[in-house]
Scaffold this motif. Sequence first.
Motif, short mmCIF file in Angstrom:
data_model
loop_
_atom_site.label_atom_id
_atom_site.label_comp_id
_atom_site.label_asym_id
_atom_site.label_seq_id
_atom_site.Cartn_x
_atom_site.Cartn_y
_atom_site.Cartn_z
N PRO A 1 -4.72 7.11 -0.31
CA PRO A 1 -5.78 6.68 -1.24
C PRO A 1 -5.80 5.15 -1.36
CG PRO A 1 -3.92 7.62 -2.43
CD PRO A 1 -3.64 7.84 -0.98
N LEU A 2 -6.96 4.62 -1.75
CA LEU A 2 -7.10 3.18 -1.94
C LEU A 2 -6.28 2.72 -3.14
CD1 LEU A 2 -10.94 2.64 -1.34
CD2 LEU A 2 -9.06 2.33 0.28
N ASN A 3 -5.78 1.48 -3.04
CA ASN A 3 -5.04 0.83 -4.13
C ASN A 3 -3.83 1.64 -4.59
OD1 ASN A 3 -6.84 -1.49 -4.43
ND2 ASN A 3 -8.33 0.01 -5.19
N ARG A 4 -3.21 2.37 -3.67
CA ARG A 4 -2.00 3.13 -3.96
C ARG A 4 -0.86 2.56 -3.12
NH1 ARG A 4 -1.41 8.52 -5.28
NH2 ARG A 4 -3.32 8.19 -6.49
N ILE A 5 0.25 2.20 -3.74
CA ILE A 5 1.40 1.68 -3.01
C ILE A 5 2.11 2.85 -2.33
CG2 ILE A 5 3.66 0.60 -3.26
CD1 ILE A 5 2.50 -1.06 -5.54
N VAL A 6 2.32 2.69 -1.04
CA VAL A 6 2.91 3.77 -0.24
C VAL A 6 4.20 3.25 0.40
CG1 VAL A 6 2.58 5.36 1.68
CG2 VAL A 6 0.62 4.71 0.24
N TYR A 7 5.31 3.91 0.12
CA TYR A 7 6.59 3.53 0.70
C TYR A 7 6.78 4.23 2.04
CZ TYR A 7 11.59 3.65 1.64
OH TYR A 7 12.82 3.57 2.26
N GLY A 8 7.49 3.55 2.96
CA GLY A 8 7.79 4.17 4.23
C GLY A 8 8.69 3.30 5.08
N LEU A 9 8.86 3.69 6.34
CA LEU A 9 9.72 2.99 7.28
C LEU A 9 8.88 2.48 8.45
CD1 LEU A 9 12.76 5.45 7.42
CD2 LEU A 9 12.54 3.36 6.05
N TRP A 10 9.21 1.28 8.89
CA TRP A 10 8.49 0.68 10.02
C TRP A 10 9.39 0.74 11.27
CZ3 TRP A 10 3.57 -1.33 10.12
CH2 TRP A 10 3.19 -2.03 11.26
N GLY A 11 8.86 1.31 12.34
CA GLY A 11 9.58 1.34 13.60
C GLY A 11 10.22 2.69 13.88
N GLN A 12 10.39 2.96 15.15
CA GLN A 12 11.02 4.21 15.55
C GLN A 12 12.55 4.08 15.53
OE1 GLN A 12 9.03 6.77 15.89
NE2 GLN A 12 7.29 5.38 15.57
#
Length: 387
Positions: A58-69
């Motif tokens: 969704p717009l304007n929602r902070i999304v956490y995650g991991l970058w890279g394999q």
Amino acid sequence: MPQSIENHEPVSCSATLLTPRGRGAVATIRVKGELNSIAAAINACFNAANQKSLAAQPLNRIVYGLWGQTSNEDLVICRLDEYTVDIHCHGGLAAVERILSDLEARGCPRNSWEQLVKSTKTELDFELQDRLTAATTFRTAEILLRQSEGVLKSAFEALLPVADQPFDLDYYQSQIQNLLDWEQFGLHLTSPWCVVLAGRPNVGKSSLINAILGYERSIVFNEAGTTRDVLTATTALEGWPIQFSDTAGIREQADVLESTGIRRAEQMMRSADCNLILIDVSQPEQAHDLRLVSQWPESIIVAHKSDLPQSWKQPLPHAAISVSSITKSGIDTLLEQLMKKLIPAVPEKNTPVPVTPRQIRILQQAAEALKESNQSVYTRLIHQLLS
């Protein structure tokens, strides 16, 4: 026209580092372009904790995650609109470089913040953003921030003639003059006021500049002619950026190299915002002292080495300030007088201030058009200010 990458296919997205280069706690990379292109580049590198693709976030929602394999980088992303995604990562150089390189390898080339602003804003907006990034003190940044938030643009808009109303030459002339009254102040918000210390050899210029700065920037040595080039150091006084220049001692009997330094010193004095002429009151006056005082009448005269027994025979020059770099006596008085000379007035909070040579040049040209009662040229120039 869209930019191109190596295969010369049109580029439909780009990545821009918004935070200043260098180490920091958090860095922000803005990716702009077509959603499909952004999604293709980011989805190849970013694994959201909620397992959703970029387009599904969704717009304007902070999304956490991991970058890279491998060697995953923790970060968050946020979709600002259909064409813009911000990536917030660790502010270290390695993390930023890795993300920009990964995006570039997937068809999302780097863009500078200047290019980003120019593609979406007017030249005036870009100028104000550019000047704000060049501010070196909180006090100058505060003034530049107010200008960028609309103070200066509103003042320029008020210079536009109003349809179906008489063209009031006197009003527009006074408004432009009010702006030009601050032209030198505005330019100095990002370019320090220049103060040159001058005097004959061994008068104590290097010692005084070190005492003002609070650390040893200049060479101090008891051999005449030691300082043969212009040494500069920038500091802040009362929140204003000031550049002090420690110049070669001025005297007639000088070798070739020293003479070059003296010529450079005199060039600096001609372009300085203020000159400090030092005389050594612990020694009898010399012709060089008297010539400097009379040649540069607008300077502040510093009666230096006041901690030593006075050997100066004549009355001290008018308004000379007694100073000792050893005991620090008189330095506060000297700096107070210096700041009054450099900055006799400070604009009130919401005063519009032109801050670039382009703005000042166009305002001057508009004032000339008003003198010639040329409304069409005047109007065109004001539109240029707002372009």
